[in-house]
Design a protein around this motif. Structure first.
Motif, PDB file in Angstrom:
ATOM      1  N   LEU A 190      36.784 -23.185 -29.620  1.00  0.00           N
ATOM      2  CA  LEU A 190      36.264 -24.200 -28.699  1.00  0.00           C
ATOM      3  C   LEU A 190      36.352 -23.715 -27.261  1.00  0.00           C
ATOM      4  O   LEU A 190      35.449 -23.961 -26.448  1.00  0.00           O
ATOM      5  N   GLY A 191      37.439 -23.021 -26.928  1.00  0.00           N
ATOM      6  CA  GLY A 191      37.535 -22.424 -25.601  1.00  0.00           C
ATOM      7  C   GLY A 191      36.435 -21.402 -25.377  1.00  0.00           C
ATOM      8  O   GLY A 191      35.863 -21.309 -24.283  1.00  0.00           O
ATOM      9  N   ALA A 192      36.104 -20.641 -26.422  1.00  0.00           N
ATOM     10  CA  ALA A 192      35.047 -19.633 -26.322  1.00  0.00           C
ATOM     11  C   ALA A 192      33.681 -20.276 -26.114  1.00  0.00           C
ATOM     12  O   ALA A 192      32.836 -19.742 -25.387  1.00  0.00           O
ATOM     13  N   ILE A 193      33.457 -21.423 -26.741  1.00  0.00           N
ATOM     14  CA  ILE A 193      32.191 -22.133 -26.536  1.00  0.00           C
ATOM     15  C   ILE A 193      32.107 -22.631 -25.095  1.00  0.00           C
ATOM     16  O   ILE A 193      31.082 -22.481 -24.419  1.00  0.00           O
ATOM     17  N   SER A 194      33.211 -23.214 -24.617  1.00  0.00           N
ATOM     18  CA  SER A 194      33.239 -23.746 -23.258  1.00  0.00           C
ATOM     19  C   SER A 194      32.903 -22.656 -22.246  1.00  0.00           C
ATOM     20  O   SER A 194      32.094 -22.871 -21.335  1.00  0.00           O
ATOM     21  N   TYR A 195      33.472 -21.467 -22.427  1.00  0.00           N
ATOM     22  CA  TYR A 195      33.184 -20.365 -21.506  1.00  0.00           C
ATOM     23  C   TYR A 195      31.776 -19.820 -21.721  1.00  0.00           C
ATOM     24  O   TYR A 195      31.078 -19.474 -20.757  1.00  0.00           O
ATOM     25  N   GLY A 196      31.345 -19.742 -22.966  1.00  0.00           N
ATOM     26  CA  GLY A 196      30.027 -19.192 -23.273  1.00  0.00           C
ATOM     27  C   GLY A 196      28.883 -19.965 -22.644  1.00  0.00           C
ATOM     28  O   GLY A 196      27.800 -19.419 -22.412  1.00  0.00           O
ATOM     29  N   LEU A 197      29.122 -21.233 -22.336  1.00  0.00           N
ATOM     30  CA  LEU A 197      28.065 -22.061 -21.746  1.00  0.00           C
ATOM     31  C   LEU A 197      27.921 -21.869 -20.238  1.00  0.00           C
ATOM     32  O   LEU A 197      26.921 -22.303 -19.660  1.00  0.00           O
ATOM     33  N   ILE A 198      28.905 -21.226 -19.601  1.00  0.00           N
ATOM     34  CA  ILE A 198      28.845 -21.131 -18.137  1.00  0.00           C
ATOM     35  C   ILE A 198      28.958 -19.697 -17.624  1.00  0.00           C
ATOM     36  O   ILE A 198      28.861 -19.459 -16.429  1.00  0.00           O
ATOM     37  N   MET A 199      29.143 -18.726 -18.505  1.00  0.00           N
ATOM     38  CA  MET A 199      29.402 -17.363 -18.046  1.00  0.00           C
ATOM     39  C   MET A 199      28.151 -16.742 -17.436  1.00  0.00           C
ATOM     40  O   MET A 199      27.027 -17.211 -17.608  1.00  0.00           O
ATOM     41  N   GLU A 200      28.378 -15.654 -16.717  1.00  0.00           N
ATOM     42  CA  GLU A 200      27.292 -14.976 -16.000  1.00  0.00           C
ATOM     43  C   GLU A 200      26.253 -14.419 -16.958  1.00  0.00           C
ATOM     44  O   GLU A 200      25.050 -14.546 -16.726  1.00  0.00           O
ATOM     45  N   ASN A 201      26.696 -13.768 -18.044  1.00  0.00           N
ATOM     46  CA  ASN A 201      25.769 -13.203 -19.034  1.00  0.00           C
ATOM     47  C   ASN A 201      25.311 -14.321 -19.982  1.00  0.00           C
ATOM     48  O   ASN A 201      25.704 -14.365 -21.148  1.00  0.00           O
TER      49      ASN A 201
END
Length: 420
Positions: A190-201
């Motif tokens: 879930l943390g990975a999803i949260s970051y995946g939605l806002i990261m630069e790439n």
């Protein structure tokens, strides 16, 4: 001064004890620990005892304090560091030290330095490595969760891609690509999803798998497909246990392209092998899950590695820059570490929760070390609140935040238990 701490004496031997801390040296810092979230890595430590690479061989006579995902307040600063740190500052900490080649880390290796305690002493190597960080956020739990978030962020940054024109590696996940997170509805996923939605790439598509409808349901509640769509990303949750042919059906979700980046979040051989089979041309698979078996193996398609440039790697932990990024994004409310948390407890709950961690359902177990409180599921707050005013307040607070733990709820606990 006295501290109360959960100490490890050996395999499955954790004890909550009170003992005297020595006076700090000129190159050390005394801190008051407020929050400490429990990591699966600590469970693995406790199950291995002296066999763990980071554990000293004399823990039966010189026990170590467990816990490495912690935050709190600086109490006293040795003269060497008084120009950088002051009493009263909030702190966060990067536990992956790697000081002069040593494997020693807080929560694994130190008698007086770990997170599952009321007070501890931070040794000189932490400050020398720049691993003690000032924290300005409005909650302690987000600083504690900065450590697992930094591991997630480090995984994203460490993936890489190649090209046929030169030998340069493009670091990070592929922009506009397909990302697959296998076993992604647990706390780290879930943390990975949260970051995946806002990261630069920014990816085109995030596909998240699990085999539990209940976990998928909660994942959709805390990070919805609509939330992702508003950010221009297609988010798909799938239960591979209900698929007749998971590989072909997951491949169809990419229109046959495959996945540019695959993260394996559970240490199961068949899952790792499935991830390998789903890689696109120049796809990168990150074996993120840490197995307890040091002989863990899986079959990888080396034909594809040769002809279609697929590559396999693994990451463990993050670096200090990853932690700084996690704390910044959390402070700006761009990521939501609270999606990981499903249980909250006090210092008296840590030993039992750690030893039984895989058997406790839900996600991250967050503990506060300045008071006693049974480990309690957030989902149980409402029922408990019918007879307990504290849990009634906590339930109301979490309901206002989509069922998530939050800074208001933390403050309610502090007021109730008199934490200053």
């Amino acid at each position: 001064m006295k501290t109360k701490a959960v100490r490890m004496y050996g395999m499955d031997d954790l004890r909550l004890e009170e003992f005297e801390l020595p006076d700090i040296k000129e190159d050390e810092i005394l801190v008051k620990v407020i929050s400490d979230s429990i990591c699966m890595s600590t469970y693995k430590l406790v199950k291995q005892g002296k066999k763990h690479k980071r554990a000293p061989q004399n823990i039966d006579t010189n026990p170590i304090i467990i816990g490495h995902e912690f935050a709190g307040d600086i109490v006293k600063v040795g003269s060497k560091w008084q120009d950088q740190f002051k009493p009263g500052q909030k702190f966060s900490l990067q536990p992956a030290l790697n000081y002069k080649g040593s494997l020693a880390s807080p929560g694994y290796s130190y008698e007086y330095f770990g997170g599952a305690c009321t007070y501890c002493i931070i040794p000189h190597e932490v400050m020398e490595l720049g691993c003690l960080l000032n924290y300005d956020g409005d909650s302690y739990f987000e600083a504690s969760l900065g450590e697992p978030m930094s591991c997630i962020i480090g995984g994203y940054h460490a993936n890489y891609h190649t090209n046929k024109q030169n030998y340069h590696h493009a670091m990070g996940t592929k922009t506009g690509g397909n990302i697959l997170i296998l076993g992604g509805c647990g706390p780290m996923g879930l943390g990975a999803i949260s970051y995946g939605l806002i990261m630069e790439n920014k990816p085109k598509r995030l596909v998240i798998t699990d085999i539990s409808d209940e976990k998928i349901k909660r994942a959709k509640e805390v990070i919805s497909e609509e939330t992702a769509a508003a950010k221009g990303i297609e988010l798909i949750y799938v239960n591979t246990a209900t698929m007749k042919d998971p590989v072909s059906e997951l491949m169809e979700l990419t229109e046959g392209h495959g996945y540019d980046d695959v993260f394996v979040y559970i240490p199961i051989r068949e899952v790792a092998e499935m991830g390998d089979r789903l890689l696109a041309f120049d796809g990168c698979m990150n074996f993120f899950a840490g197995p307890t078996n040091n002989e863990f193996k899986a079959e990888i398609n080396l034909y594809n590695a040769h002809y279609t440039s697929t590559h396999i790697m693994g990451t463990t932990g993050g670096n200090t820059d990853d932690l700084k990024e996690a704390l910044y994004l959390s402070g700006k409310k761009l990521i939501e570490p609270a999606v990981m948390v499903t249980h909250v407890g006090g210092i008296d709950s840590i030993a039992e929760a750690t030893i039984n961690l895989p058997n406790i359902p839900g996600g991250k177990k967050l503990t506060y070390t300045q008071f006693n409180m049974p480990l309690t599921a957030i989902d149980d707050f409402a029922q408990l609140g019918k007879t307990d005013p504290l849990f009634e307040k906590l339930s109301e607070s979490c309901k206002k935040h989509r069922g998530l733990w939050n800074s208001e709820a933390e403050k309610i606990l502090f007021e109730h238990f008199g934490v200053n």
